[in-house]
Design a protein around this motif. Structure first.
Motif, PDB file in Angstrom:
ATOM      1  N   ILE A  20       0.848  -1.275   0.077  1.00 56.81           N
ATOM      2  CA  ILE A  20       0.046   0.086   0.035  1.00 56.81           C
ATOM      3  C   ILE A  20       0.828   1.016   0.071  1.00 56.81           C
ATOM      4  N   LYS A  21       1.908   1.254   0.677  1.00 57.14           N
ATOM      5  CA  LYS A  21       2.703   2.242   0.882  1.00 57.14           C
ATOM      6  C   LYS A  21       3.097   2.823  -0.540  1.00 57.14           C
ATOM      7  N   HIS A  22       3.386   1.913  -1.632  1.00 60.54           N
ATOM      8  CA  HIS A  22       3.893   2.215  -2.841  1.00 60.54           C
ATOM      9  C   HIS A  22       2.856   1.964  -4.112  1.00 60.54           C
ATOM     10  N   ALA A  23       1.663   1.884  -3.684  1.00 61.95           N
ATOM     11  CA  ALA A  23       0.593   1.956  -4.424  1.00 61.95           C
ATOM     12  C   ALA A  23       0.321   3.164  -5.277  1.00 61.95           C
ATOM     13  N   PRO A  24       0.051   3.088  -6.730  1.00 56.81           N
ATOM     14  CA  PRO A  24      -0.035   4.438  -7.581  1.00 56.81           C
ATOM     15  C   PRO A  24      -1.015   5.276  -7.377  1.00 56.81           C
ATOM     16  N   VAL A  25      -2.372   4.757  -6.292  1.00 56.46           N
ATOM     17  CA  VAL A  25      -3.352   5.442  -5.735  1.00 56.46           C
ATOM     18  C   VAL A  25      -3.647   5.029  -4.575  1.00 56.46           C
ATOM     19  N   PRO A  26      -4.261   6.172  -3.680  1.00 61.77           N
ATOM     20  CA  PRO A  26      -4.582   5.763  -2.218  1.00 61.77           C
ATOM     21  C   PRO A  26      -5.406   4.288  -1.924  1.00 61.77           C
ATOM     22  N   MET A  27      -4.932   3.628  -1.599  1.00 61.57           N
ATOM     23  CA  MET A  27      -5.348   2.395  -1.103  1.00 61.57           C
ATOM     24  C   MET A  27      -5.657   1.909   0.317  1.00 61.57           C
ATOM     25  N   GLU A  28      -6.463   0.723   0.549  1.00 63.73           N
ATOM     26  CA  GLU A  28      -6.493   0.135   1.961  1.00 63.73           C
ATOM     27  C   GLU A  28      -6.698  -1.347   1.794  1.00 63.73           C
ATOM     28  N   GLU A  29      -6.496  -1.835   3.064  1.00 62.22           N
ATOM     29  CA  GLU A  29      -6.808  -3.297   2.772  1.00 62.22           C
ATOM     30  C   GLU A  29      -8.214  -3.374   3.455  1.00 62.22           C
ATOM     31  N   ARG A  30      -9.409  -3.734   2.646  1.00 61.83           N
ATOM     32  CA  ARG A  30     -10.550  -3.501   3.057  1.00 61.83           C
ATOM     33  C   ARG A  30     -11.001  -4.918   3.898  1.00 61.83           C
ATOM     34  N   ILE A  31     -10.663  -6.002   3.400  1.00 65.51           N
ATOM     35  CA  ILE A  31     -11.037  -7.349   3.835  1.00 65.51           C
ATOM     36  C   ILE A  31      -9.958  -8.348   4.170  1.00 65.51           C
ATOM     37  N   VAL A  32      -9.991  -8.745   5.642  1.00 65.51           N
ATOM     38  CA  VAL A  32      -8.787  -9.864   5.972  1.00 65.51           C
ATOM     39  C   VAL A  32      -9.582 -10.854   6.363  1.00 65.51           C
ATOM     40  N   PHE A  33      -9.001 -12.291   6.057  1.00 68.77           N
ATOM     41  CA  PHE A  33      -9.654 -13.284   6.866  1.00 68.77           C
ATOM     42  C   PHE A  33      -8.426 -14.395   6.480  1.00 68.77           C
ATOM     43  N   PRO A  34      -8.507 -15.330   7.609  1.00 68.02           N
ATOM     44  CA  PRO A  34      -7.419 -16.295   7.879  1.00 68.02           C
ATOM     45  C   PRO A  34      -7.746 -17.596   7.173  1.00 68.02           C
ATOM     46  N   SER A  35      -6.996 -18.417   6.648  1.00 65.80           N
ATOM     47  CA  SER A  35      -7.555 -19.853   6.185  1.00 65.80           C
ATOM     48  C   SER A  35      -6.496 -20.817   6.537  1.00 65.80           C
ATOM     49  N   ASP A  36      -7.051 -21.660   7.625  1.00 69.04           N
ATOM     50  CA  ASP A  36      -6.118 -22.760   8.194  1.00 69.04           C
ATOM     51  C   ASP A  36      -6.118 -23.791   7.139  1.00 69.04           C
ATOM     52  N   LYS A  37      -7.144 -23.772   6.083  1.00 73.08           N
ATOM     53  CA  LYS A  37      -6.859 -24.923   5.122  1.00 73.08           C
ATOM     54  C   LYS A  37      -5.919 -24.759   3.946  1.00 73.08           C
ATOM     55  N   ALA A  38      -5.253 -23.505   4.032  1.00 68.69           N
ATOM     56  CA  ALA A  38      -4.249 -23.159   3.412  1.00 68.69           C
ATOM     57  C   ALA A  38      -2.783 -22.958   3.855  1.00 68.69           C
ATOM     58  N   PRO A  39      -2.443 -24.006   4.598  1.00 72.97           N
ATOM     59  CA  PRO A  39      -0.994 -24.162   5.086  1.00 72.97           C
ATOM     60  C   PRO A  39       0.353 -23.364   4.207  1.00 72.97           C
ATOM     61  N   ILE A  40       1.369 -22.654   4.884  1.00 69.31           N
ATOM     62  CA  ILE A  40       2.319 -22.398   4.194  1.00 69.31           C
ATOM     63  C   ILE A  40       3.555 -23.414   4.357  1.00 69.31           C
TER      64      ILE A  40
END
Length: 269
Positions: free
Chosen positions: A199-219
């Motif tokens: 977001i700090k380097h985005a070409p227009v002002p942006m924001e993180e609108r939706i966040v959700f975890p996914s335990d079914k997608a391990p890293i």
């Protein structure tokens, strides 16, 4: 003369057999029985926070530190190779790197082609939009245009969970955000840990609108099929979880993220 010719033919056959059975002295990474047979390991990383980045002249990053912990435990010398996410799997296939450490989600499709370590994180997903966007909740995603980085697990997640969303593929994060800024996409769907830095380097002002975890997608770390280093890495990851090293690294980079049930089940508090 017949004896000379017969001897020459016999010698030629021997040379052909030997040349086809003796392994070369310095096999390529793709042919080694383990990626770390020579005591070194080339690790492909996405050159972006929080995976791998430079701060004050020193390398930093969650995946970077996890990979360092594994190689230290195994007595292997690591070298990190930064690149775009879309290039990581090709580089692994061609032996340019031996392992991927870049917030890669484990999927059934990927497991058919690669070996994965034990999980060392879970996926936290987010939709980033322009500040003026009407998108506010998950129900707003269906029917919208969503930019993703080509080759990421976000594509399959969108198809399964938001089948009416139009997928807009781009090579990297910068190009995906530019698509949103240019009105070619309504949001950027990506791993939440990257959002603040992007977001700090985005070409227009942006924001993180939706966040959700996914335990079914391990890293997990990614290896070529059959590489025995995968099992050795599993033991190192398990040790880091038990002795508290994993929690320290997680807290350094993701203090605000709630602890996943995946790691609570392993005794992490």
């Amino acid at each position: 003369m017949k004896f000379i010719l017969a001897g020459a033919v016999t010698l030629l056959v021997i040379l052909i057999v030997v040349s086809n059975t003796v392994e070369p002295g310095n096999p390529s990474a793709a042919k080694r029985s383990s990626a770390a047979d020579d005591g070194s390991l080339k690790i492909g990383v996405l050159d972006s926070a929080p995976v791998y980045y430079n701060q004050g002249g020193s390398a930093k990053g969650f995946d970077y530190e996890m990979a360092l912990g594994v190689t230290k435990s195994l007595g292997i010398k690591p070298s990190f190779v930064p690149m775009d996410f879309a290039d990581l799997f090709k580089a692994l296939d061609e032996g340019e790197i031996d392992m991927i450490a870049s917030q890669v989600s484990v999927t059934e499709e990927r497991e058919e082609a690669y070996d994965f370590s034990h999980p060392y994180f879970v996926t936290y997903l987010s939709f980033t939009t322009p500040k003026s966007s009407p998108i506010k909740k998950l129900k707003d995603i269906n029917g919208s245009r969503v930019a993703i980085v080509d080759g990421t697990a976000q594509e399959s997640i969108l198809k399964n969970r938001f089948p009416k969303a139009e997928i807009v593929k781009r090579k990297n994060e910068k190009a995906a955000l530019e698509a949103v800024a240019a009105g070619k996409a309504d949001s950027f769907f990506y791993d939440a840990p990257f959002t603040d830095g992007l977001i700090k380097h985005a070409p227009v002002p942006m924001e993180e609108r939706i966040v959700f975890p996914s335990d079914k997608a391990p890293i997990a770390f990614v290896f070529r099929k059959g590489d025995r280093l995968r099992d050795q890495s599993n033991a190192a990851i398990d040790e880091m979880i038990v002795d508290g090293t994993w929690l320290r690294i997680k807290t350094d980079y993701f203090r605000e993220y709630p602890l996943s049930e995946l790691f609570r089940e392993q005794g992490v508090e």
